[in-house]
Design an enzyme around this catalytic site. Structure first.
Site, PDB file in Angstrom:
ATOM      1  N   SER A   1      41.813  59.782  36.766  1.00  0.00           N
ATOM      2  CA  SER A   1      40.574  60.426  36.329  1.00  0.00           C
ATOM      3  C   SER A   1      40.277  60.218  34.845  1.00  0.00           C
ATOM      4  CB  SER A   1      40.631  61.906  36.682  1.00  0.00           C
ATOM      5  OG  SER A   1      39.390  62.487  36.498  1.00  0.00           O
ATOM      6  N   HIS A   2      40.207  61.327  34.100  1.00  0.00           N
ATOM      7  CA  HIS A   2      39.801  61.259  32.698  1.00  0.00           C
ATOM      8  C   HIS A   2      40.972  60.918  31.776  1.00  0.00           C
ATOM      9  CE1 HIS A   2      41.407  65.103  33.718  1.00  0.00           C
ATOM     10  NE2 HIS A   2      41.685  65.312  32.452  1.00  0.00           N
TER      11      HIS A   2
ATOM     12  N   ASP B   1      33.240  60.387  34.022  1.00  0.00           N
ATOM     13  CA  ASP B   1      34.623  60.148  33.606  1.00  0.00           C
ATOM     14  C   ASP B   1      35.219  58.908  34.276  1.00  0.00           C
ATOM     15  OD1 ASP B   1      34.862  61.171  36.167  1.00  0.00           O
ATOM     16  OD2 ASP B   1      36.743  62.220  35.740  1.00  0.00           O
TER      17      ASP B   1
ATOM     18  N   ASP C   1      36.970  58.204  36.915  1.00  0.00           N
ATOM     19  CA  ASP C   1      36.781  57.939  38.339  1.00  0.00           C
ATOM     20  C   ASP C   1      35.420  58.399  38.852  1.00  0.00           C
ATOM     21  OD1 ASP C   1      37.534  60.598  37.968  1.00  0.00           O
ATOM     22  OD2 ASP C   1      38.426  60.751  39.959  1.00  0.00           O
TER      23      ASP C   1
ATOM     24  N   ASP D   1      33.806  61.338  38.915  1.00  0.00           N
ATOM     25  CA  ASP D   1      33.513  62.614  39.573  1.00  0.00           C
ATOM     26  C   ASP D   1      33.046  63.699  38.604  1.00  0.00           C
ATOM     27  OD1 ASP D   1      36.025  62.937  38.477  1.00  0.00           O
ATOM     28  OD2 ASP D   1      37.008  63.564  40.335  1.00  0.00           O
ATOM     29  N   ARG D   2      33.218  63.475  37.304  1.00  0.00           N
ATOM     30  CA  ARG D   2      32.730  64.472  36.336  1.00  0.00           C
ATOM     31  C   ARG D   2      31.403  64.037  35.743  1.00  0.00           C
ATOM     32  NH1 ARG D   2      37.758  66.906  32.928  1.00  0.00           N
ATOM     33  NH2 ARG D   2      39.219  67.022  34.677  1.00  0.00           N
TER      34      ARG D   2
ATOM     35  N   LYS E   1      33.838  66.245  43.732  1.00  0.00           N
ATOM     36  CA  LYS E   1      32.777  66.407  42.757  1.00  0.00           C
ATOM     37  C   LYS E   1      32.167  65.038  42.497  1.00  0.00           C
ATOM     38  CE  LYS E   1      36.171  66.744  38.951  1.00  0.00           C
ATOM     39  NZ  LYS E   1      37.469  67.006  39.619  1.00  0.00           N
TER      40      LYS E   1
HETATM   41  C1  VG1 Z   1      41.604  69.576  35.545  1.00  0.00           C
HETATM   42  C2  VG1 Z   1      40.421  70.512  35.585  1.00  0.00           C
HETATM   43  C3  VG1 Z   1      40.055  70.832  37.024  1.00  0.00           C
HETATM   44  C4  VG1 Z   1      39.806  69.529  37.781  1.00  0.00           C
HETATM   45  C5  VG1 Z   1      40.999  68.608  37.641  1.00  0.00           C
HETATM   46  C6  VG1 Z   1      40.749  67.247  38.257  1.00  0.00           C
HETATM   47  O1  VG1 Z   1      42.728  70.187  36.129  1.00  0.00           O
HETATM   48  O2  VG1 Z   1      40.691  71.704  34.877  1.00  0.00           O
HETATM   49  O3  VG1 Z   1      38.922  71.666  37.040  1.00  0.00           O
HETATM   50  O4  VG1 Z   1      39.575  69.787  39.144  1.00  0.00           O
HETATM   51  O5  VG1 Z   1      41.295  68.392  36.272  1.00  0.00           O
HETATM   52  O6  VG1 Z   1      39.625  66.657  37.710  1.00  0.00           O
HETATM   53  P1  VG1 Z   1      43.901  70.870  35.247  1.00  0.00           P
HETATM   54  O7  VG1 Z   1      44.907  71.310  36.264  1.00  0.00           O
HETATM   55  O8  VG1 Z   1      44.377  69.845  34.283  1.00  0.00           O
HETATM   56  O9  VG1 Z   1      43.245  72.022  34.526  1.00  0.00           O
HETATM   57  V1  VG1 Z   1      39.518  64.983  37.629  1.00  0.00           V
HETATM   58  O10 VG1 Z   1      38.022  64.546  37.143  1.00  0.00           O
HETATM   59  O11 VG1 Z   1      40.715  64.761  36.443  1.00  0.00           O
HETATM   60  O12 VG1 Z   1      40.034  64.444  39.103  1.00  0.00           O
HETATM   61 CO    CO Z   2      37.713  62.647  37.462  1.00  0.00          CO
END
Ligand code: VG1
Ligand code: CO
Length: 546
Positions: A116-117, A280, A282, A284-285, A379
């Site tokens: 992801s990010h 982001d 992948d 989804d954000r 998302k």
């Molecule tokens: C974070 C965010 C959460 C989100 C997750 C995956 O998790 O707070 O809201 O669903 O990332 O997002 P954490 O456990 O680090 O707080 V993504 O876009 O990284 O798949």
């Molecule tokens: Co993501």
């Protein structure tokens, strides 16, 4: 059942393959250890039933190790008897596009390769997530089973075969398994066209609406080019950083005010377009910034829900809204006014799946810049941007005007998240343990002018499958509705990250235009005192504020 050409390779377990908030995320160096990826993929198959002969979707955000991982997964899938794998061209599928494809193909599930990010590259992060047949992240009972299997695994199955050319569209085979390389964008684009009024958005661009979308050198570039520039007619060059790079150009592909600062600066400048947006790693954000107005993700969720019937896909209204617990209560007020239920779930998209499948909610969101709906089970960054574009095209007002009007109607939830990143894991856990101990004593206590109304360790009872999830964040709620929430991140790959979520509700329109920092100042200092953050983490201040 397996595959005739399958080799069975002996292996030994790794102790650290517990999936977090969103799949297994580790440094690339960790994933590159001999058998590390193989063990995890085999553990997925070992925890599932009924995949033999079925279809799996595989794709990722294009980060470093994506291609190598796909080749290995193909050979392991073939050896385990999977019937067909559908891959996005060049291994590219955004997380929401993978979800959409699983649903469109009625596939058994999918494997999404992304951290992801988190930053990418040879020294960055990699990740693997398993999604189930509804297109959403595997629920806890599945990820728990996968983890249990990783602790016991003794062998994996793999076929010997040539690598597949994943850049060329079309059908091929790995062992007895069929492999289809498909256009990464087409199915997703068709889905978006069913939800939003593309003609209306096209008209807006034709009339001079200006737009900058930053794909952050991550997965959404190809999607954004096709959707925004080719189809909707945004001026060429509206999409920036549009080529997915294995290391995201050396940046964090995290669309927040820290890592997308340049976009914020553009939006606040004289040259500001009507809308700036980003997504982001992948896809989804989302990040939404109007001219002179940043929209917090929690407000964005509330505004999308309040304006949902503008978009053709939601014309009949929404069944309900779900938000993660730390997300601000702005959406609650919209749900109340619409007369629909509001569900509060633990952090992570996997908790929305059952609510969406059961038709209890239509729109979901998280404070971490995620919003989505029942069109997929993830998302969806570009969905949120298209939704905003459609609302802006229909209302013909600025982002700023829409946000202000929303606050006047519903009140404003001042909101901020403070992250203390990569602190020592022991200290972070000790902080949470100490605060958890004190929770029962907090009720009724005064801190300055703030009286604690309730303090608890958030637990969720899933109304659909009856499962319970405990220890999902510590929260102190004050009598005026203000809140402070503490939890440890489940996506980091180094040390621990403490997240502190701070919120205050302001119904009075005359007091809705303070700087967030000023509006939350007393709660912010209380957030540090209450949990003795400096004592436990040796940090006097957060590393990131969003
Ligand atoms: C974070 C965010 C959460 C989100 C997750 C995956 O998790 O707070 O809201 O669903 O990332 O997002 P954490 O456990 O680090 O707080 V993504 O876009 O990284 O798949
Ligand atoms: Co993501």
């Amino acid at each position: 059942m397996g595959n005739s050409q399958a080799n069975i390779i002996a292996t030994t377990p790794f102790a650290d393959q517990r999936p977090g908030t969103s799949g297994l995320r580790k440094k690339v160096e960790v994933f590159k250890q001999r058998h590390y990826l193989e063990n995890f993929i085999q553990s997925i198959f070992d925890s599932l039933e009924g995949y033999q002969g079925a279809t799996l979707v595989v794709g990722g955000d294009g980060r470093y190790y994506n291609r190598e991982a796909i080749q290995k997964i193909l050979k392991i899938a073939a050896a385990n008897g999977v019937g067909r794998v559908v891959i996005g061209q060049s291994g590219i599928l955004s997380t929401p596009a993978a979800s959409a494809l699983i649903r469109a193909l009625m596939a058994f599930g999918g494997i999404v390769l992304s951290a992801s990010h988190n930053p990418g590259g040879p020294h960055g992060d990699f990740g693997v997530k398993y999604n189930v047949a509804n297109g959403g992240p595997a629920p806890e009972k599945v990820t728990d089973a996968i983890y249990a299997r990783t602790r016991e695994i003794t062998s994996f199955r793999i076929v010997e075969a040539q690598d597949v050319n994943i850049d060329r569209l079309g059908e091929t085979r790995v062992g007895d398994m069929r492999v289809d390389v498909v256009d990464s964008v087409a199915n997703y684009k068709a889905l978006m066209q069913t939800l939003f009024d593309f003609d209306r958005i096209r008209d807006a661009f034709r009339s001079g609406f200006t737009f900058t979308f930053d794909a952050m050198s991550a997965v959404t570039g190809p999607y954004a080019r096709v959707l925004f520039e080719e189809d909707l007619g945004a001026r060429p060059g509206s999409v920036i950083n549009a080529t997915p790079l294995p290391d995201f150009g050396g940046h964090h592909p995290d669309p927040n005010l820290v890592h997308a600062r340049h976009l914020y600066d553009l939006a606040m400048s004289d040259a500001a377009p009507d809308l700036c947006a980003a997504s982001d790693g992948d896809g989804d954000r989302n990040l939404i910034i109007g001219r002179g107005r940043f929209v917090t993700p929690s407000d964005s969720l509330a505004i999308l829900a309040a304006n949902a019937t503008i978009a053709p896909g939601y014309r009949k209204g929404i069944a309900g809204i779900a938000r993660s617990m730390p997300t601000s209560a702005a959406a609650d007020r919209v749900a109340e006014r619409l007369g629909v239920p509001l569900y509060e779930t633990p952090t992570g998209w996997k908790y929305f799946g059952n609510l969406l499948d059961a038709g209890l909610v239509t729109i979901c969101g998280e404070e971490s810049a995620g919003a989505g709906s029942d069109h997929v089970r993830e998302k969806d960054g570009l969905w949120a941007v298209l939704f905003w574009l459609d609302i802006l095209a229909a209302r013909k007002e600025s982002v700023d005007a829409i946000v202000r009007q929303h606050w006047t109607t519903y009140g404003r939830n001042y909101y901020s998240r403070h992250d203390y990143e990569e602190v020592a894991s022991d200290g972070a856990h000790a902080l949470i343990d100490a605060l958890r101990q004190r929770l029962p004593t907090l009720k009724g206590q005064y801190f300055g002018g703030l009286e604690v109304a309730t303090a608890d360790d958030f637990a969720y009872h899933d109304p659909v499958d009856g499962s319970d999830s405990k220890h999902q964040g510590l929260r102190a709620i004050f009598t005026d509705g203000s809140r402070i929430v503490y939890r440890l991140s489940g996506t980091g790959t180094a040390g621990a990250t403490l997240r502190v979520y701070i919120e205050r509700y302001e119904p009075d329109p005359a007091r809705q235009h303070l700087e967030t920092e000023a509006a939350l100042a007393d709660l912010v200092s209380l957030s540090r005192e209450l949990a003795a953050i400096e004592r436990f983490t040796q940090r006097a201040a957060p590393s990131v504020i969003t």
